[in-house]
Structure formats: C-alpha cells, structure tokens
Design an enzyme around this catalytic site. Structure first.
Site, PDB file in Angstrom:
ATOM      1  CB  CYS A 144      -0.456   4.102  34.202  1.00 55.29           C
ATOM      2  SG  CYS A 144       1.332   4.601  34.790  1.00 55.29           S
ATOM      3  CB  CYS A 151       1.002   5.708  30.869  1.00 53.76           C
ATOM      4  SG  CYS A 151       1.486   4.002  30.682  1.00 53.76           S
ATOM      5  CG  HIS A 194       2.141   0.508  32.181  1.00 52.45           C
ATOM      6  ND1 HIS A 194       2.018   1.570  33.150  1.00 52.45           N
ATOM      7  CD2 HIS A 194       1.570  -0.656  32.811  1.00 52.45           C
ATOM      8  CE1 HIS A 194       1.411   1.024  34.345  1.00 52.45           C
ATOM      9  NE2 HIS A 194       1.161  -0.314  34.035  1.00 52.45           N
ATOM     10  CG  ASN A 205      11.251   2.738  46.725  1.00 49.43           C
ATOM     11  OD1 ASN A 205      12.353   2.517  47.303  1.00 49.43           O
ATOM     12  ND2 ASN A 205      10.678   3.993  47.306  1.00 49.43           N
ATOM     13  CB  SER A 243       3.096   4.056  44.331  1.00 53.50           C
ATOM     14  OG  SER A 243       3.586   4.932  43.825  1.00 53.50           O
ATOM     15  CG  HIS A 280       5.130   3.615  33.734  1.00 51.75           C
ATOM     16  ND1 HIS A 280       4.434   3.812  32.877  1.00 51.75           N
ATOM     17  CD2 HIS A 280       6.206   4.157  33.176  1.00 51.75           C
ATOM     18  CE1 HIS A 280       4.933   4.283  31.785  1.00 51.75           C
ATOM     19  NE2 HIS A 280       6.195   4.491  32.153  1.00 51.75           N
ATOM     20  CG  HIS A 334       8.193   5.332  39.110  1.00 56.19           C
ATOM     21  ND1 HIS A 334       7.612   3.991  39.097  1.00 56.19           N
ATOM     22  CD2 HIS A 334       8.323   5.851  40.185  1.00 56.19           C
ATOM     23  CE1 HIS A 334       7.133   3.899  40.452  1.00 56.19           C
ATOM     24  NE2 HIS A 334       7.847   5.089  40.990  1.00 56.19           N
ATOM     25  CD  GLN A 387      10.058   8.872  44.626  1.00 60.23           C
ATOM     26  OE1 GLN A 387       9.756   9.891  45.029  1.00 60.23           O
ATOM     27  NE2 GLN A 387       9.319   7.846  44.925  1.00 60.23           N
ATOM     28  CD  GLU A 404      27.700   5.626  51.811  1.00 59.05           C
ATOM     29  OE1 GLU A 404      28.073   6.210  50.660  1.00 59.05           O
ATOM     30  OE2 GLU A 404      27.223   4.575  51.608  1.00 59.05           O
ATOM     31  CD  GLU A 449      18.014  -8.079  61.757  1.00 60.57           C
ATOM     32  OE1 GLU A 449      17.136  -8.463  62.250  1.00 60.57           O
ATOM     33  OE2 GLU A 449      18.519  -8.956  60.946  1.00 60.57           O
TER      34      GLU A 449
END
Ligand code: H2U
Ligand code: ZN
Length: 351
Positions: A54, A57, A117, A157, A165, A168, A170, A172, A186, A321
C-alpha cells in the site's frame, strides 16, 4: 376527472435546493413498486493492519519515489499526481465570449486518516477522528493563507464504486486559485439569503428542520446530521454546525470533537444500512479563503452515497438526470426513517 388534493408523499413533484438554486424531481409513487430483486450481501475481505504494497501505509514508498514517514497520527502529503500546480503562469485566453479559458494555480494533498490499513472512519475512535479534524483545520488555515489560494476543497472518496483507488482510509484536499462550480453556486445563494434575512440560510433551515424532526438523523451538542429536503442521492445526507461557523478556522476544541463524533455516528449508520462498508463521496463546504469576511457562509459537510437498494445495487445518474434534472423515487423522509431505524452499533461489532 376527480380532483384530488396534492400530497407530497404520493404525487410527483419537484423540490427546490435553496443552497444551489437548482430543482430536483421526486417521484414517490414509483418507490411503492414492490422490490422482488435480491438483496445480496457481499463478503468483505479482511484487510491486514499493515500492507507492504500500500502506498499510503507508514514507511512505504509511493509511486513518485517519496517514502512515507512511520506516521502514527493523521498524515498529509502533496499529491504525487496533483491536478493543480502551484507554479502555473497566470494568464487567460479569451478569443471572444465563446472560447474562454483562465489559468488556475493550486495545491493538491492526500490525507491518510490513520496509520492502520484496515480501518475506516466508522471503525476509528472519536479521539482519532478528532485528529483528522485537527489536520483539516490546520490545512485549511495554512493553504488558505496562501495568496494564490481562494478555495480549499476537503473531500473523501470512499469505496471502489466511487473511484477510490485504495482502501487505506484517506481523503484529499484540492486548494485552488478559483472558487469551483459547486461552492460558487452555494456562495451566491447564501449571500443573497444573508443579505435578505440577516442570518445564514442554514441557521434558519436547521431551526425549521429541528422543529419538523422528520429528516433529522443524529444530533450532538454542536452538529446535526440530516437528509436535506432537496436530497438527490437516495441516502444523501448533510452535517450542519449548530453555530453559524463560516469555516473550520472558527471551530473550538469541543466543536472539533463534535464533528468527529457525528462523522463516526453517521458513517456507522451508513455501514449498517446494507451491512457493508458504505461507499460515498463526502466533502466540506465552507468559506472561500479570498481574504474577505464571509458571514453568509455556514459550515456543512455533504455525503453523496450511490447505493440504493443493497450492497451492490446503486443508483445511476444517467438519462433524464444527465439531460434534464436529477430525480429520485424514495423520498428524503422515507430514507431518513429507514436510516433512523438502524442500530447505533457497527454491524461488525454486533456479531
Ligand atoms: P483516491 O483513492 O481518492 O483516488 O486518492 C488517492 C490519491 O493518491 C490520488 O489522487 C494519489 C493519487 O494521485 N497518489 C499519490 O499521491 N501517490 C501515490 O504513490 C499513489 C497515489
Ligand atoms: Zn495502507
């Protein structure tokens, strides 16, 4: 022709999202269709606490050749494949009003929530999640102080169906010179509302939701988690601060604990819905860092999960949509009732 009275629980209608000024179509009569499909469970692989392959990690080498320190608290680093760069020359190319472009500067970072992890937010302790909130606050302040940075987008995400992806835990941060589309919409709506009412849009909204109760999911001293009246995704939710805080910069220690607490409780609810690690894209919306005061901005966090019916059946944002308007069948109230009925104990711990 019989003249029936309009009933929001039964009849097709559209709902207005005052935060971004857009409409969404709700078709509650369709969710009355019986569901005879399978409600399959997925068998989740048990992950190791440390995975030598990973790139997130502690102590491991990333793809760009950098080595992660042996961190034991939330850790952030500059994304090795940043979508925004801090040395992009300024400039604009506008031949006329049909071909308009503008250079963008920025910084992208990755935040590892935990050295472990195998964990996810709902499985972490509140004091560990609080350290994630501490780091968000530090990054918001530091990145926001940069003259070139006018907006700091913190997001997560989660789950491969959302394009994540790596399992682990995480998130962003993309910090940019421009205010991107969603927060910009907004910004306009909240400013207009604040000028008209002298209070933030979300203070008034939260007050009314707390009276109605039907879309409220979780409350603590500082935050409320609810399904917004105008939710698009089946189990879309929002965490809203009770105080009209415009950004993480104004959070007290207790408010950071409060956010960690409700983030954990909400994600436990999500995991318990289909007894699966629940995928979503979540992110914080808060004041731009353009050097101006933003009393109109009210801190909130959006959760957009794609799952609809089971651990594998998701809602597709396609057809109508993409071409016309977002649409949902199950109402926000129905979804809230369903989420509220779940155990507050994580399914992995109650077995
Ligand atoms: P997602 O799983 O949400 O895509 O986030 C992983 C991010 O990590 C992604 O933006 C970055 C990718 O660019 N990354 C690195 O910075 N270094 C690596 O060695 C691999 C991935
Ligand atoms: Zn890992």
């Amino acid at each position: 022709m019989t003249i029936e009275k309009f009933n929001i629980e039964e009849h097709p209608h559209r709902r207005f999202n005052p935060l971004n000024g857009e409409w969404i179509l709700v078709s509650p009569h369709r969710s009355k269709r019986p569901w005879q499909g399978q409600v399959e469970k997925v068998v989740e692989e048990k992950r190791p606490e440390y995975d030598e392959k990973c790139y997130l990690c502690p102590g491991n080498e990333r793809i760009g050749g950098h080595v992660n320190p042996k961190y034991n608290e939330p850790y952030s680093f500059v994304n090795d494949f940043s979508a925004l760069l801090n040395d992009t020359p300024e400039g604009a190319v506008s031949e006329d009003d049909l071909f308009v472009s503008d250079s963008v500067r920025g910084i992208c970072k990755v935040i590892c929530f935990s050295p472990r992890h195998d964990l996810t937010i709902p499985e972490m302790e509140v004091d560990e999640i609080k350290k994630v909130v501490d780091l968000w606050q530090k990054e918001y302040r530091e990145l926001g102080q940069n003259e070139d940075i006018n907006f700091v987008q913190i997001f997560e995400n989660k789950g491969s169906i959302m394009g994540c992806s790596n399992p682990h835990p995480h998130g962003q941060i993309w910090a940019s010179s421009m205010v991107p589309n969603e927060p910009q919409k907004e910004s306009v709506c909240q400013k207009e509302y604040y000028q008209k009412h002298g209070r933030t849009l979300l203070s008034n909204y939260l007050e009314k939701e707390l009276e109605k109760k039907e879309r409220i999911l979780i409350e603590n001293e500082h935050f409320v988690a609810l399904i917004p009246y105008w939710a698009v995704w089946p189990f879309e939710t929002m965490i809203v601060s009770r105080r009209s805080l415009s950004s993480l910069d104004q959070f007290s220690e207790e408010e950071k604990v409060g956010l960690a607490d409700i983030y954990k409780k909400l994600t436990i609810m999500y995991d318990n819905l289909f007894e699966v690690s629940f995928a979503y894209s979540a992110g914080i919306h808060q004041a731009p860092t353009d050097g101006e005061e933003h009393p109109e901005w009210h801190f909130h966090m959006h959760f957009y999960p794609p799952l609809l019916r089971s651990a594998t059946v998701k809602k597709f944002m396609v057809g109508y949509e993409m071409l016309a308007s977002p649409q949902r069948d199950i109402t926000a109230e129905g979804a809230a009732k369903r989420l509220r009925s779940l155990s507050p104990i994580h399914y992995k711990k109650s077995k």
